[in-house]
Scaffold this motif. Sequence first.
Motif, PDB file in Angstrom:
ATOM      1  N   LEU A   1      31.271  80.574  54.245  1.00 55.83           N
ATOM      2  CA  LEU A   1      32.435  81.191  53.631  1.00 55.83           C
ATOM      3  C   LEU A   1      33.668  81.040  54.521  1.00 55.83           C
ATOM      4  O   LEU A   1      34.789  80.804  54.049  1.00 55.83           O
ATOM      5  CB  LEU A   1      32.153  82.673  53.356  1.00 55.83           C
ATOM      6  CG  LEU A   1      31.110  82.959  52.269  1.00 55.83           C
ATOM      7  CD1 LEU A   1      30.827  84.449  52.193  1.00 55.83           C
ATOM      8  CD2 LEU A   1      31.593  82.454  50.916  1.00 55.83           C
TER       9      LEU A   1
ATOM     10  N   CYS B   1      34.908  77.562  54.205  1.00 55.52           N
ATOM     11  CA  CYS B   1      35.624  77.395  52.937  1.00 55.52           C
ATOM     12  C   CYS B   1      37.050  77.927  53.055  1.00 55.52           C
ATOM     13  O   CYS B   1      38.008  77.327  52.578  1.00 55.52           O
ATOM     14  CB  CYS B   1      34.874  78.132  51.814  1.00 55.52           C
ATOM     15  SG  CYS B   1      35.656  77.983  50.214  1.00 55.52           S
TER      16      CYS B   1
ATOM     17  N   GLN C   1      36.789  69.863  46.383  1.00 54.97           N
ATOM     18  CA  GLN C   1      36.238  70.365  45.124  1.00 54.97           C
ATOM     19  C   GLN C   1      34.711  70.407  45.171  1.00 54.97           C
ATOM     20  O   GLN C   1      34.079  71.374  44.723  1.00 54.97           O
ATOM     21  CB  GLN C   1      36.721  69.469  43.973  1.00 54.97           C
ATOM     22  CG  GLN C   1      36.262  69.949  42.592  1.00 54.97           C
ATOM     23  CD  GLN C   1      36.821  71.298  42.228  1.00 54.97           C
ATOM     24  OE1 GLN C   1      37.903  71.673  42.683  1.00 54.97           O
ATOM     25  NE2 GLN C   1      36.113  72.045  41.397  1.00 54.97           N
TER      26      GLN C   1
ATOM     27  N   LYS D   1      33.735  73.177  47.325  1.00 54.01           N
ATOM     28  CA  LYS D   1      33.919  74.445  46.635  1.00 54.01           C
ATOM     29  C   LYS D   1      32.755  74.726  45.689  1.00 54.01           C
ATOM     30  O   LYS D   1      32.244  75.844  45.620  1.00 54.01           O
ATOM     31  CB  LYS D   1      35.237  74.427  45.876  1.00 54.01           C
ATOM     32  CG  LYS D   1      35.521  75.720  45.122  1.00 54.01           C
ATOM     33  CD  LYS D   1      36.832  75.626  44.375  1.00 54.01           C
ATOM     34  CE  LYS D   1      37.086  76.915  43.601  1.00 54.01           C
ATOM     35  NZ  LYS D   1      38.353  76.846  42.819  1.00 54.01           N
ATOM     36  N   GLU D   2      32.335  73.684  44.945  1.00 54.15           N
ATOM     37  CA  GLU D   2      31.200  73.866  44.035  1.00 54.15           C
ATOM     38  C   GLU D   2      29.931  74.224  44.809  1.00 54.15           C
ATOM     39  O   GLU D   2      29.144  75.073  44.387  1.00 54.15           O
ATOM     40  CB  GLU D   2      30.995  72.580  43.232  1.00 54.15           C
ATOM     41  CG  GLU D   2      32.129  72.300  42.247  1.00 54.15           C
ATOM     42  CD  GLU D   2      31.945  70.958  41.545  1.00 54.15           C
ATOM     43  OE1 GLU D   2      30.979  70.247  41.894  1.00 54.15           O
ATOM     44  OE2 GLU D   2      32.750  70.636  40.648  1.00 54.15           O
TER      45      GLU D   2
ATOM     46  N   GLU E   1      30.208  77.788  45.886  1.00 56.85           N
ATOM     47  CA  GLU E   1      29.973  78.710  44.777  1.00 56.85           C
ATOM     48  C   GLU E   1      28.482  78.818  44.471  1.00 56.85           C
ATOM     49  O   GLU E   1      27.963  79.898  44.188  1.00 56.85           O
ATOM     50  CB  GLU E   1      30.746  78.226  43.545  1.00 56.85           C
ATOM     51  CG  GLU E   1      32.246  78.394  43.677  1.00 56.85           C
ATOM     52  CD  GLU E   1      32.977  77.830  42.464  1.00 56.85           C
ATOM     53  OE1 GLU E   1      32.305  77.173  41.632  1.00 56.85           O
ATOM     54  OE2 GLU E   1      34.208  78.055  42.350  1.00 56.85           O
ATOM     55  N   LYS E   2      27.820  77.650  44.525  1.00 59.20           N
ATOM     56  CA  LYS E   2      26.372  77.659  44.291  1.00 59.20           C
ATOM     57  C   LYS E   2      25.660  78.466  45.369  1.00 59.20           C
ATOM     58  O   LYS E   2      24.761  79.265  45.100  1.00 59.20           O
ATOM     59  CB  LYS E   2      25.853  76.228  44.267  1.00 59.20           C
ATOM     60  CG  LYS E   2      24.360  76.124  43.970  1.00 59.20           C
ATOM     61  CD  LYS E   2      23.929  74.667  43.921  1.00 59.20           C
ATOM     62  CE  LYS E   2      22.427  74.562  43.625  1.00 59.20           C
ATOM     63  NZ  LYS E   2      21.989  73.145  43.599  1.00 59.20           N
TER      64      LYS E   2
ATOM     65  N   GLU F   1      27.015  80.774  47.115  1.00 62.61           N
ATOM     66  CA  GLU F   1      27.389  82.182  46.948  1.00 62.61           C
ATOM     67  C   GLU F   1      26.472  82.875  45.949  1.00 62.61           C
ATOM     68  O   GLU F   1      26.017  83.997  46.165  1.00 62.61           O
ATOM     69  CB  GLU F   1      28.841  82.278  46.501  1.00 62.61           C
ATOM     70  CG  GLU F   1      29.339  83.715  46.355  1.00 62.61           C
ATOM     71  CD  GLU F   1      30.777  83.771  45.900  1.00 62.61           C
ATOM     72  OE1 GLU F   1      31.304  84.876  45.746  1.00 62.61           O
ATOM     73  OE2 GLU F   1      31.376  82.691  45.695  1.00 62.61           O
ATOM     74  N   ARG F   2      26.198  82.167  44.843  1.00 65.90           N
ATOM     75  CA  ARG F   2      25.248  82.738  43.875  1.00 65.90           C
ATOM     76  C   ARG F   2      23.866  82.919  44.506  1.00 65.90           C
ATOM     77  O   ARG F   2      23.188  83.935  44.308  1.00 65.90           O
ATOM     78  CB  ARG F   2      25.170  81.841  42.632  1.00 65.90           C
ATOM     79  CG  ARG F   2      26.448  81.844  41.798  1.00 65.90           C
ATOM     80  CD  ARG F   2      26.211  81.176  40.455  1.00 65.90           C
ATOM     81  NE  ARG F   2      25.856  79.759  40.593  1.00 65.90           N
ATOM     82  CZ  ARG F   2      26.744  78.768  40.620  1.00 65.90           C
ATOM     83  NH1 ARG F   2      28.053  79.042  40.515  1.00 65.90           N
ATOM     84  NH2 ARG F   2      26.353  77.504  40.755  1.00 65.90           N
TER      85      ARG F   2
ATOM     86  N   GLY G   1      35.890  85.122  45.694  1.00 66.16           N
ATOM     87  CA  GLY G   1      35.610  84.852  44.292  1.00 66.16           C
ATOM     88  C   GLY G   1      36.887  84.892  43.457  1.00 66.16           C
ATOM     89  O   GLY G   1      37.077  84.102  42.533  1.00 66.16           O
TER      90      GLY G   1
END
Length: 341
Positions: free
Chosen positions: A17, A20, A89, A92-93, A96-97, A99-100, A339
Amino acid sequence: ATVDYSCKSITYELRNLIVCTELSAKRLQMDDYFSSALEDKLLVRMPEKDSEYLTPATRLLEKRREMIEVEDALSTTKDEFQMKMETLQQRKEELEKKERSLKESLLKFDKFLKENDMKRARAVKKTKDEQEAIKTKDKEIERLKEDVMELQKKAVSQKEKIEKQIIYKNFLEKVLEQSPEFDEIGEILSRYKTLKTTMDDLMEMDLENQNSIDSLKTDLSKFVEMKNDEILSYNNKLAGLQTRLEKAQSDAVRWDSEWTRIQTTAAKKTLELGQIKMATHNLFMLINKHLRRKIPASEAGQTMLQLDKIQIFIKDLTDITHEIQRHESAAIPNMQLLGLN
């Protein structure tokens, strides 16, 4: 091991994080850099003193050359920026993955912590119960030791009494073995009394010498009757002594049985104490194996010291759990902010 792995996983995700966030800052810096570079390329250079003598055609060619260089630099910068944007990008994806995945891991870890708290509570209760049981068994062992000592004293006292009373019986039995004319000890005692009475009578007859025969018979009859009473009294005393001897022997047998029972009970208690020590040792070995720690020689066989180490381990594990929960609580607002971004 699960706690360590979860802590490392959370640390890794937090680092991602942070990366990022840094990449987003760099993206803004790239925008500034691109704007600045474009402005630098498009700036019109101030003509030098010699440029006053250039022809308009030469100046036009110079401007065209500068425009071509600016367009080339702009194209190159756009390509680099496009590649960096695509990379960001993808990153980032991926974040996000992750993060989930991190949220799912946090939910699982929260469930694990709750289960671990329940297990720890059960372990603490079990440890306290075992400590109370050990204290109770120790007190019972001390009480049994005191009872054993008291019984030993009583056994010694009874044995001394028996030894004092048994010499009379042994003496009479030896006399009976050496005198085949007697069948029982009572006959020996009767014979002794009779002989003693006869000897006394003869002595008395010898002293009186000339007393009348009737008087002697009367005296002898009275004397014999008196001695018979004494013999009867002695027989009663002997019977009483025999009864006391039998009772003492019975008490000795009973105390021997009681002593055997106490020894058996003490052995059982010792076995239970050994089982408790073995369980403590096994738990101590598991903790040291988990910590990858070599057991010092001073801690081997020290049950109370091992229990202290177990308590310290449980306390440290609780502190680590609370620290992780605190970091999770601090990380949730940052995750929500990311988020939103």
